[in-house]
Design an enzyme around this catalytic site. Structure first.
Site, PDB file in Angstrom:
ATOM      1  N   HIS A 171       0.820  -1.222   0.000  1.00  0.00           N
ATOM      2  CA  HIS A 171       0.000   0.000   0.000  1.00  0.00           C
ATOM      3  C   HIS A 171       0.851   1.269   0.000  1.00  0.00           C
ATOM      4  O   HIS A 171       0.348   2.347  -0.289  1.00  0.00           O
ATOM      5  CB  HIS A 171      -0.910   0.013   1.233  1.00  0.00           C
ATOM      6  CG  HIS A 171      -1.983  -1.028   1.179  1.00  0.00           C
ATOM      7  ND1 HIS A 171      -3.312  -0.723   1.010  1.00  0.00           N
ATOM      8  CD2 HIS A 171      -1.922  -2.378   1.242  1.00  0.00           C
ATOM      9  CE1 HIS A 171      -4.019  -1.840   0.993  1.00  0.00           C
ATOM     10  NE2 HIS A 171      -3.201  -2.863   1.122  1.00  0.00           N
ATOM     11  N   ASP A 221       3.591   9.675  -0.721  1.00  0.00           N
ATOM     12  CA  ASP A 221       2.401   8.940  -0.303  1.00  0.00           C
ATOM     13  C   ASP A 221       2.135   7.841  -1.319  1.00  0.00           C
ATOM     14  O   ASP A 221       2.181   8.110  -2.527  1.00  0.00           O
ATOM     15  CB  ASP A 221       1.195   9.904  -0.246  1.00  0.00           C
ATOM     16  CG  ASP A 221       0.171   9.498   0.795  1.00  0.00           C
ATOM     17  OD1 ASP A 221       0.024   8.288   1.027  1.00  0.00           O
ATOM     18  OD2 ASP A 221      -0.492  10.396   1.367  1.00  0.00           O
TER      19      ASP A 221
HETATM   20  C1  G6P Z   1      -1.103   3.300   6.172  1.00  0.00           C
HETATM   21  C2  G6P Z   1      -0.618   1.871   5.961  1.00  0.00           C
HETATM   22  C3  G6P Z   1      -1.573   0.875   6.574  1.00  0.00           C
HETATM   23  C4  G6P Z   1      -1.857   1.239   8.019  1.00  0.00           C
HETATM   24  C5  G6P Z   1      -2.378   2.684   8.115  1.00  0.00           C
HETATM   25  C6  G6P Z   1      -2.663   3.139   9.557  1.00  0.00           C
HETATM   26  O1  G6P Z   1      -2.197   3.561   5.380  1.00  0.00           O
HETATM   27  O2  G6P Z   1      -0.420   1.589   4.587  1.00  0.00           O
HETATM   28  O3  G6P Z   1      -1.033  -0.438   6.491  1.00  0.00           O
HETATM   29  O4  G6P Z   1      -2.768   0.336   8.597  1.00  0.00           O
HETATM   30  O5  G6P Z   1      -1.418   3.541   7.537  1.00  0.00           O
HETATM   31  O6  G6P Z   1      -1.549   2.987  10.353  1.00  0.00           O
HETATM   32  P1  G6P Z   1      -1.530   2.047  11.630  1.00  0.00           P
HETATM   33  O7  G6P Z   1      -0.096   2.028  12.047  1.00  0.00           O
HETATM   34  O8  G6P Z   1      -2.425   2.696  12.622  1.00  0.00           O
HETATM   35  O9  G6P Z   1      -2.024   0.669  11.232  1.00  0.00           O
END
Ligand code: G6P
Length: 455
Positions: A157, A365
């Site tokens: 992602h 990003d």
């Molecule tokens: C990004 C990453 C995700 C992640 C999200 C939130 O979008 O690509 O994999 O889940 O951030 O971050 P966190 O550390 O709270 O999962």
């Protein structure tokens, strides 16, 4: 599409605990994949977000949830450490210096193994295991070693960095070998795919091209598939009388004669929140006579607060907000309205609808879904998007006013241009972007990825 069963493996489960039960977490990935998993009796493997023992597998909203436990110590070393102190900054162009610690790497391997073993219990021969994101890059090869005989997909992602940046990582070969365990590796953009292919040939001994690599006698397919949002549901929400009414109230509260500029981000140093505030300050310095006609609304959603970099960023941003308000605001009438916290979907939609300008300026990003959500919500074809050229979304949202987020004067010029843009020109740009997100929604993305996996 056939009806092959899918097991999805991601760091987080698509549910979160509320009181004694669970509720589905908001988000595009969940809304796109939930119907597919439900239809195919699929499972989702992930972490609940809480350290300690994991609950036994359970079914929520028609999908089997298989929680993987993460200890307090692993929360420190795997999640805050290797995932978000090493990989996150490294993959975002080393905007902050990534830290390399052997005592973070070992728990990363261990937690990845735990996810792979849970996946091996859930998936059977000829089914599909679909692994997601940078937290779980070793899972594809680990799962292959467990000889389940399933098809393995991986979707990243976030950006895959240029080979010179990636090269710094002491465990670069192990990470590449982990990923190369997949049958199909998918990236947000062509650049990510190219960067990965170069790194795999340079450091893991893979052969082949930017589309197909050969590795240990197998073929690994590389794909780019930009992720998207549930466009229709954003548009539908924006059309509801409740959201329209909220948007009107917001405009009245902020001052209906004022031009509103909006930023909505997780509070992360990759998002360029500080830069856009400095660019806004520059606008005010250049046009002091217009200062009382402008208002900047910044919504900062808390994230990874236990990491120093994030805490520091919050302090810096809040100081900047204070400085701008001290100079240009007056009591009860701030020039920057700042909030630290999340927003319910209806309120977010109202903000999107009420704003004149949306400012999305990440330094790097993978995609940036806020930009797409904004466009999807502008059912009135009004509003201007100022967008960083370093967001994956910039490749699709070409009619945005695109900026180099490192160039404070350039962002300031773009903000001013956005404030002054001719209404017909606004509509032309917004209509073109709306066609793009209508055609390329998250359902089309999921279809494309799953087709590549033979699902
Ligand atoms: C990004 C990453 C995700 C992640 C999200 C939130 O979008 O690509 O994999 O889940 O951030 O971050 P966190 O550390 O709270 O999962």
């Amino acid at each position: 599409m056939s009806e092959t069963r899918i097991v999805l493996i991601a760091n987080r489960l698509p549910v979160r605990r509320v009181g004694g039960g669970w509720e589905t977490s908001p988000g595009g990935l969940v809304s796109a994949l939930a119907p597919i998993l439900r239809e195919r009796a699929g499972s989702w493997i992930g972490w609940t977000g809480e350290a300690g023992d994991a609950p036994a597998p359970f079914v929520h909203d028609g999908i089997e949830q298989r929680p993987v436990p993460i200890t307090e110590q692993e929360l420190e070393d795997y999640y805050l450490g290797f995932c978000n102190g090493t990989l996150w900054p490294l993959y975002h162009d080393a905007i902050r210096p990534p830290e390399f610690h052997r005592h973070w790497w070992r728990p990363y391997v261990e937690v990845n193994r735990r996810f792979a073993e849970e996946a091996a219990r859930a998936v059977r021969h000829a089914e599909i295991a679909w692994v997601h994101d940078y937290q779980l890059q070793l899972v594809p090869a680990m799962l292959r070693d467990l000889r389940v005989g399933c098809t393995i997909g991986f979707y990243l992602h976030i950006p895959f960095p240029p080979v010179e940046v990636f090269a710094r990582m002491p465990w670069r070969r192990q990470v590449l070998e982990g990923l190369l365990g997949a049958d199909v590796l998918a990236f947000q953009t062509r650049l990510g795919r190219h960067n990965f292919s170069r790194a795999a040939r340079r450091f893991a001994g893979a052969g082949g091209t930017t589309r197909e690599l050969s590795f240990r006698g197998r073929t690994v397919h590389l794909q780019d598939a930009p992720i998207s949002i549930d466009t229709q549901s954003y548009a539908a929400l924006a059309r509801t009388p409740e959201v329209q009414e909220r948007a009107r109230r917001l405009t009245d509260q902020l001052g209906s004669h004022r031009t509103m500029i909006l930023g909505v981000d997780r509070l992360d140093y990759t998002k360029g929140i500080d830069i856009r505030l400095r660019a806004f300050e520059t606008v005010l310095q250049r046009h002091p006579d217009r200062a009382s006609d402008l208002v900047f609304v910044q919504v900062a959603v808390p994230s990874r607060e236990d990491i120093d970099e994030y805490a520091q960023m919050r302090t810096d941003i809040e100081q900047l907000v204070g400085r701008i308000n001290g100079t240009y605001g007056r009591p009860g009438r701030p020039t920057v309205e700042y909030s630290y916290g999340g927003l319910p979907p209806e309120q977010l939609a109202a903000y999107y609808l009420a704003t004149d300008v949306m400012c999305v300026t990440p330094l790097r990003d993978g995609m940036n879904l806020v930009a797409k959500e904004y466009v999807a919500s502008r059912v009135d074809n009004d509003g201007v998007l100022v967008l960083s050229e370093f967001a994956g979304a910039a490749l699709e949202l070409r009619q945005a006013l695109q900026v180099n987020p490192y160039d404070v004067d350039g962002v300031s010029d773009a903000l001013w241009q956005a404030v002054e843009l001719d209404p017909a020109e606004k509509r032309r740009r917004m209509a073109a972007m709306r066609r793009q997100v209508a055609r390329h929604d998250v359902f089309a993305w999921a279809r494309r990825c799953l087709e590549a996996l033979g699902a």
